[in-house]
Design a protein around this motif. Structure first.
Motif, PDB file in Angstrom:
ATOM      1  N   ILE A  86       0.842  -1.205   0.000  1.00 39.84           N
ATOM      2  CA  ILE A  86       0.000   0.000   0.000  1.00 39.84           C
ATOM      3  C   ILE A  86       0.879   1.258   0.000  1.00 39.84           C
ATOM      4  O   ILE A  86       0.602   2.206  -0.740  1.00 39.84           O
ATOM      5  N   ILE A  87       1.933   1.258   0.806  1.00 46.04           N
ATOM      6  CA  ILE A  87       2.833   2.410   0.848  1.00 46.04           C
ATOM      7  C   ILE A  87       3.461   2.628  -0.522  1.00 46.04           C
ATOM      8  O   ILE A  87       3.524   3.762  -1.009  1.00 46.04           O
ATOM      9  N   ALA A  88       3.927   1.564  -1.165  1.00 44.28           N
ATOM     10  CA  ALA A  88       4.515   1.681  -2.504  1.00 44.28           C
ATOM     11  C   ALA A  88       3.498   2.248  -3.489  1.00 44.28           C
ATOM     12  O   ALA A  88       3.830   3.115  -4.319  1.00 44.28           O
ATOM     13  N   PHE A  89       2.248   1.782  -3.404  1.00 42.70           N
ATOM     14  CA  PHE A  89       1.185   2.282  -4.269  1.00 42.70           C
ATOM     15  C   PHE A  89       0.958   3.779  -4.043  1.00 42.70           C
ATOM     16  O   PHE A  89       0.840   4.551  -4.990  1.00 42.70           O
ATOM     17  N   LEU A  90       0.869   4.177  -2.778  1.00 36.95           N
ATOM     18  CA  LEU A  90       0.619   5.583  -2.463  1.00 36.95           C
ATOM     19  C   LEU A  90       1.770   6.489  -2.885  1.00 36.95           C
ATOM     20  O   LEU A  90       1.549   7.646  -3.251  1.00 36.95           O
ATOM     21  N   ASN A  91       2.978   5.985  -2.821  1.00 41.52           N
ATOM     22  CA  ASN A  91       4.166   6.786  -3.178  1.00 41.52           C
ATOM     23  C   ASN A  91       4.478   6.765  -4.662  1.00 41.52           C
ATOM     24  O   ASN A  91       5.361   7.472  -5.112  1.00 41.52           O
ATOM     25  N   ASP A  92       3.762   5.945  -5.427  1.00 42.47           N
ATOM     26  CA  ASP A  92       3.999   5.825  -6.870  1.00 42.47           C
ATOM     27  C   ASP A  92       3.451   7.034  -7.595  1.00 42.47           C
ATOM     28  O   ASP A  92       2.417   7.530  -7.364  1.00 42.47           O
TER      29      ASP A  92
END
Length: 92
Positions: A86-92
């Motif tokens: 989720i963090i990777a998705f939000l930071n993408d």
């Protein structure tokens, strides 16, 4: 800002619990986002404005947005991995 939807059968207990936990963990990680808990009956309406779906109950169709495992936040099993996704998705 990306929006996450959490859905369960009634939209009250389980989805609220998961949404609160995910919100706390993501804020600790410094992420910027919106999160909303809804019931399965209104998922189709709310998902139109969402960037991703945190699933507690598997949806019967593909809504065209990324889906994350919400059960991991209830049980703790696989929680770290789902949070990282989720963090990777939000930071993408």
């Amino acid at each position: 800002m990306k929006k996450l939807i959490v859905a369960c059968g009634s939209g009250v207990a389980t989805s609220q619990t998961v949404a609160s936990k995910v919100e706390r963990l993501l804020k600790e990680a410094g992420c910027s986002f919106e999160i909303e808990a809804v019931d399965m009956k209104s998922l189709e309406q709310h998902i139109k404005s969402a960037d991703a779906y945190i699933s507690i109950v598997k949806a019967k169709k593909d809504y065209g947005v990324p889906v994350f495992n919400g059960v991991a936040f209830l049980t703790g099993m696989g929680q770290k991995q789902e949070l990282e996704k989720i963090i990777a998705f939000l930071n993408d």
